[in-house]
Design an enzyme around this catalytic site. Structure first.
Site, PDB file in Angstrom:
ATOM      1  N   ARG A 192      18.227  48.413  27.233  1.00 40.80           N
ATOM      2  CA  ARG A 192      17.005  49.274  26.945  1.00 40.80           C
ATOM      3  C   ARG A 192      16.849  50.399  27.933  1.00 40.80           C
ATOM      4  O   ARG A 192      16.532  51.610  27.506  1.00 40.80           O
ATOM      5  CB  ARG A 192      15.615  48.305  28.055  1.00 40.80           C
ATOM      6  CG  ARG A 192      14.317  48.551  27.603  1.00 40.80           C
ATOM      7  CD  ARG A 192      13.476  47.605  27.778  1.00 40.80           C
ATOM      8  NE  ARG A 192      12.035  48.006  27.619  1.00 40.80           N
ATOM      9  CZ  ARG A 192      11.532  48.137  28.788  1.00 40.80           C
ATOM     10  NH1 ARG A 192      11.741  47.872  29.957  1.00 40.80           N
ATOM     11  NH2 ARG A 192       9.901  48.813  28.670  1.00 40.80           N
ATOM     12  N   HIS A 218      15.963  54.125  26.242  1.00 41.76           N
ATOM     13  CA  HIS A 218      15.013  54.780  27.122  1.00 41.76           C
ATOM     14  C   HIS A 218      15.602  56.451  27.412  1.00 41.76           C
ATOM     15  O   HIS A 218      14.905  57.394  27.475  1.00 41.76           O
ATOM     16  CB  HIS A 218      14.288  54.098  28.404  1.00 41.76           C
ATOM     17  CG  HIS A 218      13.290  53.222  27.925  1.00 41.76           C
ATOM     18  ND1 HIS A 218      11.926  53.481  28.427  1.00 41.76           N
ATOM     19  CD2 HIS A 218      13.302  52.305  26.871  1.00 41.76           C
ATOM     20  CE1 HIS A 218      11.314  52.401  27.919  1.00 41.76           C
ATOM     21  NE2 HIS A 218      12.036  51.855  27.100  1.00 41.76           N
ATOM     22  N   ASP A 219      16.827  56.241  27.714  1.00 43.24           N
ATOM     23  CA  ASP A 219      17.433  57.731  28.015  1.00 43.24           C
ATOM     24  C   ASP A 219      17.657  58.483  26.918  1.00 43.24           C
ATOM     25  O   ASP A 219      17.333  59.668  27.023  1.00 43.24           O
ATOM     26  CB  ASP A 219      19.034  57.418  28.622  1.00 43.24           C
ATOM     27  CG  ASP A 219      19.707  58.510  29.142  1.00 43.24           C
ATOM     28  OD1 ASP A 219      18.871  59.370  29.753  1.00 43.24           O
ATOM     29  OD2 ASP A 219      20.890  58.734  28.939  1.00 43.24           O
ATOM     30  N   VAL A 237      14.523  60.529  25.258  1.00 42.80           N
ATOM     31  CA  VAL A 237      13.974  61.572  26.065  1.00 42.80           C
ATOM     32  C   VAL A 237      15.096  62.437  26.407  1.00 42.80           C
ATOM     33  O   VAL A 237      16.003  62.145  27.390  1.00 42.80           O
ATOM     34  CB  VAL A 237      13.116  60.848  27.318  1.00 42.80           C
ATOM     35  CG1 VAL A 237      12.501  61.821  28.095  1.00 42.80           C
ATOM     36  CG2 VAL A 237      12.208  59.813  26.807  1.00 42.80           C
ATOM     37  N   ASN A 257       8.611  53.820  31.828  1.00 42.65           N
ATOM     38  CA  ASN A 257       9.783  53.431  32.458  1.00 42.65           C
ATOM     39  C   ASN A 257       9.676  52.443  33.635  1.00 42.65           C
ATOM     40  O   ASN A 257      10.998  52.231  33.883  1.00 42.65           O
ATOM     41  CB  ASN A 257      10.582  54.780  32.709  1.00 42.65           C
ATOM     42  CG  ASN A 257      11.075  55.342  31.525  1.00 42.65           C
ATOM     43  OD1 ASN A 257      11.335  54.793  30.503  1.00 42.65           O
ATOM     44  ND2 ASN A 257      11.439  56.715  31.617  1.00 42.65           N
ATOM     45  N   PRO A 302       8.567  54.521  21.580  1.00 40.87           N
ATOM     46  CA  PRO A 302       7.965  53.722  20.855  1.00 40.87           C
ATOM     47  C   PRO A 302       6.933  52.817  21.518  1.00 40.87           C
ATOM     48  O   PRO A 302       7.238  52.098  22.516  1.00 40.87           O
ATOM     49  CB  PRO A 302       8.592  52.869  19.777  1.00 40.87           C
ATOM     50  CG  PRO A 302      10.129  52.870  20.367  1.00 40.87           C
ATOM     51  CD  PRO A 302      10.006  54.180  21.482  1.00 40.87           C
ATOM     52  N   HIS A 328      15.303  43.591  20.367  1.00 42.67           N
ATOM     53  CA  HIS A 328      14.236  42.646  21.061  1.00 42.67           C
ATOM     54  C   HIS A 328      14.675  41.254  20.665  1.00 42.67           C
ATOM     55  O   HIS A 328      13.825  40.280  21.038  1.00 42.67           O
ATOM     56  CB  HIS A 328      12.576  42.915  20.245  1.00 42.67           C
ATOM     57  CG  HIS A 328      12.336  44.106  20.696  1.00 42.67           C
ATOM     58  ND1 HIS A 328      10.948  44.582  20.111  1.00 42.67           N
ATOM     59  CD2 HIS A 328      12.445  45.019  21.732  1.00 42.67           C
ATOM     60  CE1 HIS A 328      10.474  45.942  20.926  1.00 42.67           C
ATOM     61  NE2 HIS A 328      11.714  46.013  21.726  1.00 42.67           N
ATOM     62  N   THR A 369      16.524  32.061  20.322  1.00 42.47           N
ATOM     63  CA  THR A 369      17.964  32.520  20.818  1.00 42.47           C
ATOM     64  C   THR A 369      17.551  33.496  21.835  1.00 42.47           C
ATOM     65  O   THR A 369      18.140  34.776  21.528  1.00 42.47           O
ATOM     66  CB  THR A 369      18.868  32.755  19.994  1.00 42.47           C
ATOM     67  OG1 THR A 369      18.458  33.711  19.013  1.00 42.47           O
ATOM     68  CG2 THR A 369      19.150  31.282  19.104  1.00 42.47           C
ATOM     69  N   ASP A 423      21.738  38.325  17.955  1.00 44.43           N
ATOM     70  CA  ASP A 423      22.008  37.583  16.460  1.00 44.43           C
ATOM     71  C   ASP A 423      20.796  38.181  15.763  1.00 44.43           C
ATOM     72  O   ASP A 423      20.073  38.959  16.025  1.00 44.43           O
ATOM     73  CB  ASP A 423      22.029  36.155  16.572  1.00 44.43           C
ATOM     74  CG  ASP A 423      20.723  35.566  17.360  1.00 44.43           C
ATOM     75  OD1 ASP A 423      19.538  36.396  17.518  1.00 44.43           O
ATOM     76  OD2 ASP A 423      20.899  34.571  17.828  1.00 44.43           O
TER      77      ASP A 423
END
Length: 328
Positions: free
Chosen positions: A62, A66-67, A70, A94, A166, A196, A251, A256
């Protein structure tokens, strides 16, 4: 074609054919002569951190997203705020970044800099890129060669985060628009959304889908009814805001393609997840990858490689930080 129009056409052609200098500097094995064992050193540190806590995986992944979204992949998200500058990491979007992601990069940087030949020769941005690849592999995902050669950014402002990440309620048009602004296609966006399949979310991020979706229709009708009931049990009204649940209920610790199978069953946690199946423009891709994990893995690696090229700093636009959390 007039001379002026021809010049414009040629200039546009050159833009599309030749990569910008910053992207052109990226290559595999960039540190072969500078710090030859850097990838092994980083992988060893990431593995140690992974063995301490699984949160290392989603936190690092993540952090990379996020880096890069931006100001590009320049480790600007790691910079700490000062009295005179509120940095990216302190923007509301953040604040939920887990500390284990930052810690992973800082520990890997320390291990690299402990080697005299490598000291202050490897950027924090590249270490984050390598660490992200490593956590994906450690959780069962594909291992791949990363392009390296980024410099660390010289600017980190919380205000730059506005509108660049997003949101959980985004529809397909909003997702495509945001990813397109970073040179990423709809297919790239769908592949990267599958991150996700790992990690967790706080209840508040999806509470609207299970309690007050619409007048007379409190539960989002695209949600699997059994799953919606489970979510209500795990996230009752007025739940402690610190409570978090797995984003992939099947899972949660494995990278996967179950993410896509979940979408087929109405078990996408966010609106921005489930819309990939409910919108007929993206559904065929979801169906294809739900049935073909190899095709998904390849698409994910391709998308991660493209994401890693966003906003890369070179020349005077960057440097190699001695401390990832502080400008030199």
């Amino acid at each position: 074609m007039g001379r002026f129009n021809l010049l414009i056409a040629l200039s546009l052609l050159s833009l599309s054919v030749f990569p910008s200098p910053s992207v052109a500097q990226l290559r595999q094995n960039f540190y072969a002569d500078i710090c030859p064992n850097v990838e092994t050193v980083v992988r060893n540190e990431v593995t140690k951190k992974f063995q301490q806590t699984f949160v290392t995986v989603p936190a690092t992944l993540r952090l990379f997203f996020h880096d890069c979204f931006v100001q590009g992949c320049d480790a600007s998200v790691i910079i700490a705020s000062t009295a005179s500058n509120k940095a990216e990491k302190d923007h509301p979007d953040n604040l939920s970044l887990a500390g284990d992601g930052f810690d992973t990069v800082i520990k890997a940087k320390a291990a690299v800099d402990a080697i005299p030949q490598c000291r202050n020769r490897v950027s924090c941005a590249d270490i984050l890129t390598m660490a992200t690849r490593d956590v994906i592999a450690l959780s069962g995902g594909p291992s791949y060669a990363v392009e390296l050669g980024r410099l660390d950014g010289l600017v980190s402002k919380a205000s730059d985060v506005d509108g660049r990440l997003p949101g959980p309620t985004f529809n397909l048009n909003q997702l495509n628009s945001l990813f397109s602004a970073n040179g990423l296609s709809q297919q790239d966006m769908i592949a990267l959304s599958a991150a996700h399949t790992l990690g967790f979310s706080h209840c508040e991020k999806f509470a609207n889908r299970i309690y007050n979706f619409a007048p007379g229709n409190p539960v989002d009708p695209t949600l699997n009814k059994t799953y919606a009931t489970q979510l209500q049990q795990m996230c009752p009204k007025n739940v402690d805001p610190r409570v978090a649940i797995n984003m992939d209920p099947i899972t949660p610790r494995t990278f996967d393609n179950i993410y896509f199978k979940n979408l087929q069953q109405g078990m996408g946690l966010f609106t921005s997840d489930q819309v990939l199946f409910t919108d007929t423009r993206s559904r065929p891709t979801v169906n294809a990858w739900a049935g073909d994990s190899q095709a998904f893995n390849k698409a994910f690696v391709d998308a991660m490689t493209k994401l890693g090229r966003v906003g890369v700093k070179s020349g005077r636009n960057g440097n190699i930080r001695r401390d990832c959390g502080v400008f030199n």
